[in-house]
Design an enzyme around this catalytic site. Structure first.
Site, PDB file in Angstrom:
ATOM      1  N   HIS A 190       0.879   5.111   1.080  1.00  0.00           N
ATOM      2  CA  HIS A 190       0.181   6.148   1.857  1.00  0.00           C
ATOM      3  C   HIS A 190       0.250   7.471   1.097  1.00  0.00           C
ATOM      4  CE1 HIS A 190       0.282   4.000   5.885  1.00  0.00           C
ATOM      5  NE2 HIS A 190       1.264   3.365   5.290  1.00  0.00           N
TER       6      HIS A 190
ATOM      7  N   HIS B  61       0.856  -1.188   0.000  1.00  0.00           N
ATOM      8  CA  HIS B  61       0.000   0.000   0.000  1.00  0.00           C
ATOM      9  C   HIS B  61       0.888   1.232   0.000  1.00  0.00           C
ATOM     10  CE1 HIS B  61       0.626  -1.437   4.110  1.00  0.00           C
ATOM     11  NE2 HIS B  61       0.670  -0.171   4.472  1.00  0.00           N
TER      12      HIS B  61
HETATM   13  P1  AMP Z   1       1.750   0.301   7.322  1.00  0.00           P
HETATM   14  O1  AMP Z   1       2.261   0.594   8.709  1.00  0.00           O
HETATM   15  O2  AMP Z   1       2.492   1.036   6.243  1.00  0.00           O
HETATM   16  O3  AMP Z   1       1.652  -1.189   7.059  1.00  0.00           O
HETATM   17  O4  AMP Z   1       0.304   0.921   7.273  1.00  0.00           O
HETATM   18  C1  AMP Z   1      -0.870   0.235   7.530  1.00  0.00           C
HETATM   19  C2  AMP Z   1      -1.947   1.275   7.586  1.00  0.00           C
HETATM   20  O5  AMP Z   1      -3.181   0.630   7.384  1.00  0.00           O
HETATM   21  C3  AMP Z   1      -2.037   2.027   8.908  1.00  0.00           C
HETATM   22  O6  AMP Z   1      -1.916   3.425   8.667  1.00  0.00           O
HETATM   23  C4  AMP Z   1      -3.417   1.644   9.443  1.00  0.00           C
HETATM   24  O7  AMP Z   1      -4.042   2.720  10.101  1.00  0.00           O
HETATM   25  C5  AMP Z   1      -4.147   1.263   8.175  1.00  0.00           C
HETATM   26  N1  AMP Z   1      -5.222   0.294   8.331  1.00  0.00           N
HETATM   27  C6  AMP Z   1      -5.163  -0.901   8.950  1.00  0.00           C
HETATM   28  N2  AMP Z   1      -6.349  -1.546   8.851  1.00  0.00           N
HETATM   29  C7  AMP Z   1      -7.163  -0.738   8.143  1.00  0.00           C
HETATM   30  C8  AMP Z   1      -8.510  -0.821   7.694  1.00  0.00           C
HETATM   31  N3  AMP Z   1      -9.276  -1.895   7.986  1.00  0.00           N
HETATM   32  N4  AMP Z   1      -9.029   0.202   6.980  1.00  0.00           N
HETATM   33  C9  AMP Z   1      -8.271   1.291   6.699  1.00  0.00           C
HETATM   34  N5  AMP Z   1      -6.996   1.437   7.084  1.00  0.00           N
HETATM   35  C10 AMP Z   1      -6.445   0.445   7.811  1.00  0.00           C
END
Ligand code: AMP
Ligand code: ZN
Length: 138
Positions: free
Chosen positions: A103, A101
């Site tokens: 950001h 993903h």
């Molecule tokens: P990372 O630390 O780069 O793996 O980021 C994961 C991101 O996913 C974090 O910013 C979380 O807040 C976000 N996240 C986790 N679960 C969900 C969800 N069900 N819907 C939207 N965002 C999510």
């Protein structure tokens, strides 16, 4: 992790609802549940790819133009002054969901710093040794 258990596979493919701001055949772009700033979004490929090292060339080529399109819309819709693109690969880098993903984090005038590090210092010789090591691994 198996892709059947992957939350971002389920969100990207519409099995779990999300605040979607964009969707096409390859991607879904959603709002992060725990935003770093108002409008914090995530670009999710629909295909289960663990991190940047697993992206194929077609998907990789589409991601930055999509991020630019979303960031431009954020400036118009939210009035942010800029945005950061952040992408974590591996637990040590802060990755918590092991489905690629990107950001997109809107930045507002006078807002807090979101992506920062303390600049270090290194001699030209040590930089060159490090560079040579990475070159040799390419
Ligand atoms: P990372 O630390 O780069 O793996 O980021 C994961 C991101 O996913 C974090 O910013 C979380 O807040 C976000 N996240 C986790 N679960 C969900 C969800 N069900 N819907 C939207 N965002 C999510
Ligand atoms: Zn997945």
């Amino acid at each position: 992790m198996k892709k059947e258990d992957c939350i971002f596979c389920k969100i990207a493919n519409g099995e779990i609802p999300s605040s979607t701001i964009y969707e096409d055949e390859d991607f879904r772009v959603i709002l992060d549940l725990n935003p770093a700033s108002k409008g914090h979004a995530l670009i999710l490929p629909k295909e289960h790819l663990k991190d940047v090292c697993e992206l194929n060339a077609d998907i990789a080529a589409k991601i930055l133009p999509l991020a630019a399109k979303i960031g431009t819309a954020m400036k118009k819709a939210l009035g942010c002054a800029g945005f950061n693109l952040v992408q974590n690969n591996g637990e040590a880098a802060g990755q918590t969901v092991f489905h690629f993903h990107l950001h997109i984090i809107p930045r507002y005038e006078g807002g807090p710093s979101i992506v920062s590090w303390t600049p270090g210092s290194e001699s030209p010789g040590k930089l060159e040794t490090t560079a040579a090591g990475i070159r040799a691994a390419l």
